[in-house]
Design an enzyme around this catalytic site. Structure first.
Site, PDB file in Angstrom:
ATOM      1  N   ASN A 109      21.104  51.313  41.977  1.00 29.91           N
ATOM      2  CA  ASN A 109      21.947  50.282  41.373  1.00 29.91           C
ATOM      3  C   ASN A 109      21.343  48.899  41.612  1.00 29.91           C
ATOM      4  OD1 ASN A 109      22.737  50.848  44.093  1.00 29.91           O
ATOM      5  ND2 ASN A 109      24.704  49.844  43.807  1.00 29.91           N
TER       6      ASN A 109
ATOM      7  N   GLU B 160      22.358  55.573  37.920  1.00 28.92           N
ATOM      8  CA  GLU B 160      22.145  56.632  36.916  1.00 28.92           C
ATOM      9  C   GLU B 160      21.593  56.052  35.613  1.00 28.92           C
ATOM     10  OE1 GLU B 160      24.823  56.009  38.767  1.00 28.92           O
ATOM     11  OE2 GLU B 160      26.094  57.784  39.013  1.00 28.92           O
TER      12      GLU B 160
ATOM     13  N   CYS C 232      30.066  56.909  36.950  1.00 22.56           N
ATOM     14  CA  CYS C 232      31.162  56.190  36.278  1.00 22.56           C
ATOM     15  C   CYS C 232      31.204  56.597  34.807  1.00 22.56           C
ATOM     16  CB  CYS C 232      30.988  54.684  36.437  1.00 22.56           C
ATOM     17  SG  CYS C 232      29.742  53.970  35.340  1.00 22.56           S
TER      18      CYS C 232
ATOM     19  N   CYS D 112      28.159  55.602  32.684  1.00 22.25           N
ATOM     20  CA  CYS D 112      26.982  56.439  32.985  1.00 22.25           C
ATOM     21  C   CYS D 112      27.133  57.840  32.402  1.00 22.25           C
ATOM     22  CB  CYS D 112      26.742  56.496  34.482  1.00 22.25           C
ATOM     23  SG  CYS D 112      26.110  54.935  35.134  1.00 22.25           S
TER      24      CYS D 112
HETATM   25  N1  THU Z   1      27.472  52.633  41.310  1.00 25.19           N
HETATM   26  C1  THU Z   1      26.400  53.379  40.924  1.00 25.19           C
HETATM   27  O1  THU Z   1      25.257  52.902  40.924  1.00 25.19           O
HETATM   28  N2  THU Z   1      26.617  54.662  40.529  1.00 25.19           N
HETATM   29  C2  THU Z   1      27.813  55.315  40.618  1.00 25.19           C
HETATM   30  O2  THU Z   1      27.875  56.497  40.320  1.00 25.19           O
HETATM   31  C3  THU Z   1      29.002  54.583  41.083  1.00 25.19           C
HETATM   32  C4  THU Z   1      28.839  53.133  41.271  1.00 25.19           C
HETATM   33  C5  THU Z   1      27.243  51.269  41.788  1.00 25.19           C
HETATM   34  C6  THU Z   1      27.684  50.154  40.917  1.00 25.19           C
HETATM   35  C7  THU Z   1      27.875  49.035  41.929  1.00 25.19           C
HETATM   36  O3  THU Z   1      26.634  48.420  42.170  1.00 25.19           O
HETATM   37  C8  THU Z   1      28.303  49.755  43.186  1.00 25.19           C
HETATM   38  O4  THU Z   1      27.916  51.104  43.026  1.00 25.19           O
HETATM   39  C9  THU Z   1      29.799  49.678  43.483  1.00 25.19           C
HETATM   40  O5  THU Z   1      30.531  50.080  42.376  1.00 25.19           O
END
Ligand code: THU
Length: 132
Positions: free
Chosen positions: A45, A58, A89, A92
């Site tokens: 992320n 993702e 989410c 994604c």
């Molecule tokens: N996030 C992801 O990268 N993938 C997920 O499956 C859930 C959430 C990130 C987005 C944000 O940077 C942080 O996690 C908190 O939501």
């Protein structure tokens, strides 16, 4: 890198997670996608001070893979440092479905695989190009 072992894919997602830019949530996530020829493409992320421009691990992995010419995928691993699984989410799920179809989704933390799902179960009745 080539592999078809879920443990190798999870290990790649754990390594990718270390690069997460999570300056605002401090919630680091790593993802690793396996293509049909066994190539692994990773993502983490990347947050943004506007918050809304943050992109999840993702989608980073999928957009990297597509931008490198990959079009067929088998599996994705998602790793966070939590006891409970961190499922993709909604945004994604849509992107993974669009490019990867019914992927196997392997959820893990830093030590354990916490769940394995089919994307069709996480995104029932999907909208996609077949409906256009
Ligand atoms: N996030 C992801 O990268 N993938 C997920 O499956 C859930 C959430 C990130 C987005 C944000 O940077 C942080 O996690 C908190 O939501």
């Amino acid at each position: 890198m080539a592999s078809s072992n879920p443990q190798d894919l999870v290990a790649a997602a754990r390594r990718a997670r270390e690069n997460a830019y999570a300056a605002f949530s401090h919630f680091k996530v790593g993802a690793a996608l396996e293509t049909d020829d066994g190539t692994i493409v990773t993502g983490c992320n990347v947050e943004n001070a506007t918050y809304g421009l943050t992109i999840c691990a993702e989608r980073v992995a999928m957009f990297k893979a597509v931008s490198e010419g990959h079009r067929r995928f088998k599996r994705v691993a998602v790793v966070a440092d939590t006891e409970a699984p961190t499922p993709p989410c909604g945004a994604c799920r849509q992107i993974l479905w669009e490019f990867g179809g019914n992927l196997e989704v392997v959820l893990a933390n830093l030590t354990t695989i916490t769940g394995t799902h089919q994307l069709k179960d996480l995104l029932p009745l999907p909208f996609d190009a077949r409906l256009l």
